[in-house]
Write an enzyme that holds these catalytic residues in place. Structure first.
Site, PDB file in Angstrom:
ATOM      1  N   GLY A  11       0.818  -1.204   0.000  1.00  0.00           N
ATOM      2  CA  GLY A  11       0.000   0.000   0.000  1.00  0.00           C
ATOM      3  C   GLY A  11       0.855   1.259   0.000  1.00  0.00           C
ATOM      4  O   GLY A  11       2.088   1.206   0.049  1.00  0.00           O
ATOM      5  N   GLN A  12       0.199   2.404  -0.044  1.00  0.00           N
ATOM      6  CA  GLN A  12       0.907   3.687  -0.048  1.00  0.00           C
ATOM      7  C   GLN A  12       1.857   3.815   1.142  1.00  0.00           C
ATOM      8  O   GLN A  12       3.066   4.029   0.983  1.00  0.00           O
ATOM      9  CB  GLN A  12      -0.099   4.837  -0.019  1.00  0.00           C
ATOM     10  CG  GLN A  12       0.538   6.197   0.204  1.00  0.00           C
ATOM     11  CD  GLN A  12      -0.467   7.303   0.490  1.00  0.00           C
ATOM     12  OE1 GLN A  12      -0.685   8.156  -0.349  1.00  0.00           O
ATOM     13  NE2 GLN A  12      -1.075   7.302   1.671  1.00  0.00           N
ATOM     14  N   ASP A  13       1.323   3.679   2.348  1.00  0.00           N
ATOM     15  CA  ASP A  13       2.138   3.861   3.548  1.00  0.00           C
ATOM     16  C   ASP A  13       3.190   2.769   3.677  1.00  0.00           C
ATOM     17  O   ASP A  13       4.329   3.032   4.080  1.00  0.00           O
ATOM     18  CB  ASP A  13       1.254   3.864   4.802  1.00  0.00           C
ATOM     19  CG  ASP A  13       0.358   5.088   4.879  1.00  0.00           C
ATOM     20  OD1 ASP A  13       0.324   5.864   3.905  1.00  0.00           O
ATOM     21  OD2 ASP A  13      -0.316   5.261   5.910  1.00  0.00           O
ATOM     22  N   ALA A  82      -5.028  -3.328   5.986  1.00  0.00           N
ATOM     23  CA  ALA A  82      -6.427  -3.037   6.306  1.00  0.00           C
ATOM     24  C   ALA A  82      -7.246  -2.984   5.027  1.00  0.00           C
ATOM     25  O   ALA A  82      -6.692  -2.880   3.926  1.00  0.00           O
ATOM     26  CB  ALA A  82      -6.549  -1.698   7.038  1.00  0.00           C
ATOM     27  N   GLN A  83      -8.561  -3.075   5.181  1.00  0.00           N
ATOM     28  CA  GLN A  83      -9.458  -2.627   4.106  1.00  0.00           C
ATOM     29  C   GLN A  83      -9.595  -1.139   4.366  1.00  0.00           C
ATOM     30  O   GLN A  83     -10.314  -0.713   5.255  1.00  0.00           O
ATOM     31  CB  GLN A  83     -10.812  -3.338   4.198  1.00  0.00           C
ATOM     32  CG  GLN A  83     -11.748  -3.106   3.007  1.00  0.00           C
ATOM     33  CD  GLN A  83     -12.140  -1.646   2.795  1.00  0.00           C
ATOM     34  OE1 GLN A  83     -11.585  -0.968   1.918  1.00  0.00           O
ATOM     35  NE2 GLN A  83     -13.078  -1.135   3.570  1.00  0.00           N
ATOM     36  N   THR A 125      -6.577   5.858  12.994  1.00  0.00           N
ATOM     37  CA  THR A 125      -7.001   6.818  11.980  1.00  0.00           C
ATOM     38  C   THR A 125      -7.839   7.941  12.571  1.00  0.00           C
ATOM     39  O   THR A 125      -8.573   7.730  13.545  1.00  0.00           O
ATOM     40  CB  THR A 125      -7.826   6.115  10.875  1.00  0.00           C
ATOM     41  OG1 THR A 125      -8.421   7.094  10.009  1.00  0.00           O
ATOM     42  CG2 THR A 125      -8.942   5.279  11.474  1.00  0.00           C
ATOM     43  N   GLU A 127     -10.393   9.034  11.289  1.00  0.00           N
ATOM     44  CA  GLU A 127     -11.805   8.719  11.056  1.00  0.00           C
ATOM     45  C   GLU A 127     -12.481   8.236  12.340  1.00  0.00           C
ATOM     46  O   GLU A 127     -13.712   8.268  12.440  1.00  0.00           O
ATOM     47  CB  GLU A 127     -11.942   7.661   9.960  1.00  0.00           C
ATOM     48  CG  GLU A 127     -11.596   8.147   8.558  1.00  0.00           C
ATOM     49  CD  GLU A 127     -12.616   9.127   7.990  1.00  0.00           C
ATOM     50  OE1 GLU A 127     -13.817   8.987   8.298  1.00  0.00           O
ATOM     51  OE2 GLU A 127     -12.207  10.040   7.253  1.00  0.00           O
ATOM     52  N   TYR A 149     -15.613   1.200   8.698  1.00  0.00           N
ATOM     53  CA  TYR A 149     -14.148   1.283   8.718  1.00  0.00           C
ATOM     54  C   TYR A 149     -13.663   1.896  10.018  1.00  0.00           C
ATOM     55  O   TYR A 149     -12.768   1.358  10.678  1.00  0.00           O
ATOM     56  CB  TYR A 149     -13.677   2.118   7.521  1.00  0.00           C
ATOM     57  CG  TYR A 149     -12.233   2.551   7.601  1.00  0.00           C
ATOM     58  CD1 TYR A 149     -11.207   1.663   7.301  1.00  0.00           C
ATOM     59  CD2 TYR A 149     -11.892   3.859   7.959  1.00  0.00           C
ATOM     60  CE1 TYR A 149      -9.873   2.051   7.367  1.00  0.00           C
ATOM     61  CE2 TYR A 149     -10.567   4.256   8.035  1.00  0.00           C
ATOM     62  CZ  TYR A 149      -9.565   3.359   7.733  1.00  0.00           C
ATOM     63  OH  TYR A 149      -8.253   3.751   7.813  1.00  0.00           O
ATOM     64  N   LYS A 153     -11.508   0.182  13.078  1.00  0.00           N
ATOM     65  CA  LYS A 153     -10.233   0.771  13.469  1.00  0.00           C
ATOM     66  C   LYS A 153     -10.218   1.144  14.960  1.00  0.00           C
ATOM     67  O   LYS A 153      -9.185   1.035  15.628  1.00  0.00           O
ATOM     68  CB  LYS A 153      -9.938   2.004  12.619  1.00  0.00           C
ATOM     69  CG  LYS A 153      -9.374   1.694  11.249  1.00  0.00           C
ATOM     70  CD  LYS A 153      -7.936   1.219  11.346  1.00  0.00           C
ATOM     71  CE  LYS A 153      -7.251   1.180  10.007  1.00  0.00           C
ATOM     72  NZ  LYS A 153      -5.819   0.811  10.129  1.00  0.00           N
TER      73      LYS A 153
END
Length: 328
Positions: A11-13, A82-83, A125, A127, A149, A153
């Site tokens: 993934g990005q991170d 993660a999703q 996160t 979120e 999500y 989390k």
């Protein structure tokens, strides 16, 4: 030589963190799930694909986690798997819960049973703050998750803290606010915007369909934020840290920055599409990372305007490359 195991390494991170750790002299292992959507393009983009040792495994498969830990013998484990797309979590709440929630318990239990001295980083996160209780969010702000999500989390966040307090494990949680880069997936609004800007500028697309463009987020550069993850695991004691830029910007403003950079007016191309509105919207997020600045010595280095321009340039290059290939 220190070793690290990164879940979500493709993934990005994960890709940025892998590069960061390799530059620090780490032996880097990456856990990869054999799913149809799995690709290695980000690792290849950063020219580190051959330097990361990949191990097959899945957060939902406890035995594979035990095996991965025995193979990698990590000093540090970074759980970035993660999703991770908020919008998808309403369509796939069970998958999201199993991977982003229960999967973390699987990993914590695997660490406890193999070597509970291994340092663990959990990717929490912003979120989780959801329907914000304070205008500015820090480590003391109450959580009010507004998506499957975010709920998953939050479960993982508290489970990580519980394992720390119950078993004397080093489990640090980074409450990261939105962080973007040219490696972001196109399903995320920032990359969706910069990709569309490039295609519209090059004549391959005529409009950009978005949902709530007045939603505001605290955006930063993923390459800066992975350093904070590492710093958390270098401390004497594990803790929770908010990582943010301290500035809140609307999707509308992002569009303005990106389109203006290529000499276009976003108002000529944006179409508001109700299908992109979320069942329960998080209207605004704004982080206070004073604790990270004081205890970790971490500061964001990349300005949002510069980040958007970097992303637009990367997508212009991608679109131009594809056009050249089509003509050849």
């Amino acid at each position: 030589m220190k070793s690290a195991l990164i879940t979500g390494v493709t993934g990005q991170d994960g890709a940025y963190l892998a590069r960061f750790l390799l530059n620090k002299g780490y032996k880097v292992y990456g856990l990869i799930a054999r799913r149809s959507s799995e690709t290695f393009w980000r690792l290849d983009y950063l020219n580190i694909l051959e330097e990361v040792e990949l191990i097959e495994g899945d957060l939902t498969d406890f035995s594979s986690l035990i095996s991965a830990i025995y193979k990698s013998r990590p000093d540090e484990i970074y759980n970035l798997g993660a999703q991770s797309f908020v919008g998808t979590s309403w369509d796939q709440p069970l998958l999201t819960s199993n991977v982003s929630g229960i999967g973390v318990t699987n990993l914590l239990e695997a660490i406890k049973l193999t070597n509970n001295q291994t340092k663990f980083y959990q990717a929490s996160t912003s979120e989780m703050f959801g329907l914000v209780q304070n205008a500015v969010q820090n480590e003391s702000t109450p959580f009010y998750p507004r998506s499957p999500y975010a709920v998953a989390k939050l479960y993982a966040h508290w489970m990580s803290i519980n394992y720390r307090e119950s078993y004397d494990m080093f489990t640090a949680c980074g409450i990261l606010f939105n962080h973007e880069s040219p490696l972001r997936g196109k399903e995320f609004v920032t990359r969706k915007i910069t990709d569309a800007v490039a295609k519209i500028k090059m004549g391959f697309q005529k409009e950009l369909r978005l949902g709530n463009i007045d939603a505001k987020r605290d955006w930063g550069f993923a390459g800066d934020y992975v350093e904070a993850m590492w710093l958390m695991l270098q401390q004497e004691n594990a803790d929770e840290y908010v990582i943010s830029s301290g500035k809140s910007t609307s999707v509308r403003e992002l569009c303005d920055i990106a389109f203006e950079y290529v000499g276009l007016d976003y108002r000529d191309y944006i179409v508001i599409d109700p299908t992109y509105f979320r069942p329960a919207e998080v209207q605004v997020l704004l982080g206070d990372s004073s604790k990270a600045k004081e205890k970790l010595g971490w500061y964001p280095k990349t300005d949002l305007n510069d980040l958007i321009k970097i992303m637009v340039d990367a997508d212009l290059k991608r679109v131009n490359t594809k056009e050249t290939m089509l003509k050849s």
